[in-house]
Design an enzyme around this catalytic site. Structure first.
Site, PDB file in Angstrom:
ATOM      1  N   ASP A 309       0.850  -1.185   0.000  1.00 41.87           N
ATOM      2  CA  ASP A 309       0.000   0.000   0.000  1.00 41.87           C
ATOM      3  C   ASP A 309       0.886   1.236   0.000  1.00 41.87           C
ATOM      4  OD1 ASP A 309       0.942   0.291   2.551  1.00 41.87           O
ATOM      5  OD2 ASP A 309      -0.996   0.169   3.540  1.00 41.87           O
ATOM      6  N   ASN A 317      -3.958  12.743   0.781  1.00 39.08           N
ATOM      7  CA  ASN A 317      -5.353  13.176   0.641  1.00 39.08           C
ATOM      8  C   ASN A 317      -5.622  14.442   1.431  1.00 39.08           C
ATOM      9  OD1 ASN A 317      -6.308  11.244  -1.136  1.00 39.08           O
ATOM     10  ND2 ASN A 317      -6.827   9.775   0.481  1.00 39.08           N
ATOM     11  N   HIS A 322      -8.577  14.710  -2.329  1.00 38.74           N
ATOM     12  CA  HIS A 322      -8.855  13.341  -2.757  1.00 38.74           C
ATOM     13  C   HIS A 322      -8.683  13.150  -4.263  1.00 38.74           C
ATOM     14  CE1 HIS A 322     -10.295  11.761   1.074  1.00 38.74           C
ATOM     15  NE2 HIS A 322     -10.829  12.963   1.284  1.00 38.74           N
ATOM     16  N   ASP A 326      -6.598  10.164  -5.813  1.00 36.00           N
ATOM     17  CA  ASP A 326      -7.068   9.219  -6.844  1.00 36.00           C
ATOM     18  C   ASP A 326      -6.095   9.165  -8.006  1.00 36.00           C
ATOM     19  OD1 ASP A 326      -9.262   8.713  -5.298  1.00 36.00           O
ATOM     20  OD2 ASP A 326     -10.628   9.995  -6.448  1.00 36.00           O
ATOM     21  N   GLU A 352      -5.883   2.381  -0.519  1.00 36.06           N
ATOM     22  CA  GLU A 352      -4.575   2.433  -1.156  1.00 36.06           C
ATOM     23  C   GLU A 352      -3.868   1.090  -1.117  1.00 36.06           C
ATOM     24  OE1 GLU A 352      -3.845   3.455   3.192  1.00 36.06           O
ATOM     25  OE2 GLU A 352      -5.434   3.659   1.702  1.00 36.06           O
TER      26      GLU A 352
END
Length: 438
Positions: A309, A317, A322, A326, A352
């Site tokens: 991750d 974020n 966000h 993304d 993630e």
């Protein structure tokens, strides 16, 4: 007896004699015609027999010759030679001549059949010649002649006086007219009634009643024909409407079927694909992992799972939004696909967190792949909406299939444990099972 009576009696005798003579002549003519018909029927029956041989026996004979099955060929020739009415048969194939039956039998009909095998190319196998014996036909003809002569002669002798009376009443002429009309009656002549030749007025007799009945039947046939034509026209129109409706309905159903199949495919794709990154969804990844794990356990092949991750993803974020987060996940997925093999499976398990399935890869090879992924992700250049460079690193855990009966959950748990060990060891690194950090 007076002279007038004698004269009248003499005339009657001469007329009766003439009638009998005419009857005999007619008898001979009828018998000759019947013999001709019988002969023609026999010839036609022989032709049908030859046609039946062409349809039923010749294909089997061709198959036997092509397969070089001599026993089957001899059996077929013997069966054909013993068929009633067959004089003899002759097979010419590859320079050999095989004859069954009586070669000197008188010929009524004969026919030659080319024997050909065709499986895309035509192969000439030879020729079969079949001769129909005329002796049985002549025997039947002689019997028929005798039977017809006796029957016709007896009938004519008993009917001579009646014929004399019928001839006097001009029966022959009216019967001929009626027969001609009946034989020529067709759709176009239904409008024309039967009429006798004009003669002096006389009382109606049975033939007049027959003619009247024939005209009534003609009128009914005409009416029924008109009704049938109208019904057929209506049925044809109805059939065309039904066919049109069926075609329209079929096209509509086919269109709906295509739409449903497309929607089903889209739904299946949505269910199996992560909507953000385009990699496998969690469910699809676990399903593929289960399949590959079963295959590896059956064949004893190596298999490894990577869990990784993004380090400090929450900070990305919170700091950049966000949308930027993304974009980071999308770039990581693209980078991983560039570094992995075609048989490797990349999936997003949530947030993630990602997982990689490496078929036919042991712990050592998986560690090299994991390190290559880590380095490639660290080298990514991703900027925020404000133009700031975002530093991206990942922590990766590696677990290899070591137990033949290990479950997917256990394998993922071991890789996840190595992921957390990499996190606790300082992040941006790879940990393999209980090995030291790479």
């Amino acid at each position: 007896m007076t002279a007038r009576a004698k004269n009248r009696h003499s005339i009657s005798l001469r007329l009766a004699a003439a009638t009998v003579l005419l009857g005999l002549i007619v008898s001979v003519a009828v018998t000759a015609l019947q013999v001709h018909v019988i002969y023609r029927n026999q010839v036609e029956s022989a032709r049908e027999q030859l046609d039946e041989i062409r349809q039923s026996l010749v294909p089997s004979l061709e198959a036997g010759l092509w397969q070089v099955d001599r026993g089957r060929t001899r059996l077929l020739l013997d069966a054909l030679a013993h068929t009633p009415g067959i004089g003899y048969v002759q097979l010419d194939s590859e320079g050999r001549h095989v004859t069954r039956g009586q070669a000197d039998a008188p010929v009524l009909l004969e026919r030659s059949y080319p024997l050909i095998h065709d499986d895309g190319q035509r192969f000439d196998l030879g020729t079969l010649r079949v001769v129909i014996d005329s002796r049985s036909t002549m025997t039947r003809l002689r019997n028929a002649i005798a039977r017809e002569l006796l029957t016709t002669t007896a009938a004519l002798l008993s009917m001579s006086l009646l014929l004399l009376w019928l001839f006097r009443r001009w029966v022959t002429q009216r019967l001929k007219t009626m027969a001609t009309y009946a034989s020529e009656l067709d759709i176009e002549r239904l409008q024309t009634p039967l009429e006798w030749p004009k003669r002096p007025s006389r009382h109606a007799d049975d033939l007049d009643l027959v003619a009247q009945a024939l005209n009534q039947m003609r009128e009914r046939m005409l009416e029924e024909f008109e009704v049938r034509v109208r019904h057929e026209r209506e049925l044809q129109q109805h059939r065309e409407r039904l066919e049109s409706l069926v075609r329209a309905r079929t096209a509509e159903l086919e269109d709906k079927t295509r739409q449903l199949e497309e929607k089903s495919r889209q739904l299946q794709e949505l269910a199996n694909t992560d909507s953000l990154t385009g990699v496998c969804s969690r469910r699809q990844f676990l399903a593929l992992l289960d399949q590959e794990l079963a295959r590896a356990q059956r064949g004893g092949a190596a298999m490894t799972v990577l869990m990784f991750d993004v380090d400090h993803f929450k900070r990305i974020n919170d700091t950049h939004g966000h949308a930027t987060g993304d974009r980071v996940l999308v770039r990581i997925a693209e980078c991983c696909r560039e570094q992995l093999r075609r048989i490797d499976v990349l999936g997003r398990l949530g947030g993630e967190e990602f997982a990689v399935l490496l078929p036919r890869s042991d712990r050592r090879g998986a560690a090299v792949t994991a390190e290559r992924l880590r380095a490639a992700i660290e080298a990514l250049v991703i900027k925020s909406d404000q133009g700031e460079r975002i530093s991206i690193t990942v922590s990766i855990g590696v677990a290899e299939l070591v137990h033949p009966d290990e479950k997917p959950d256990t394998l993922i748990a071991r890789a996840d444990a190595q992921l957390y060990r990499a996190k606790h060891s300082g992040r941006n690194r790879v940990c393999v099972d209980d090995e030291s950090t790479l």
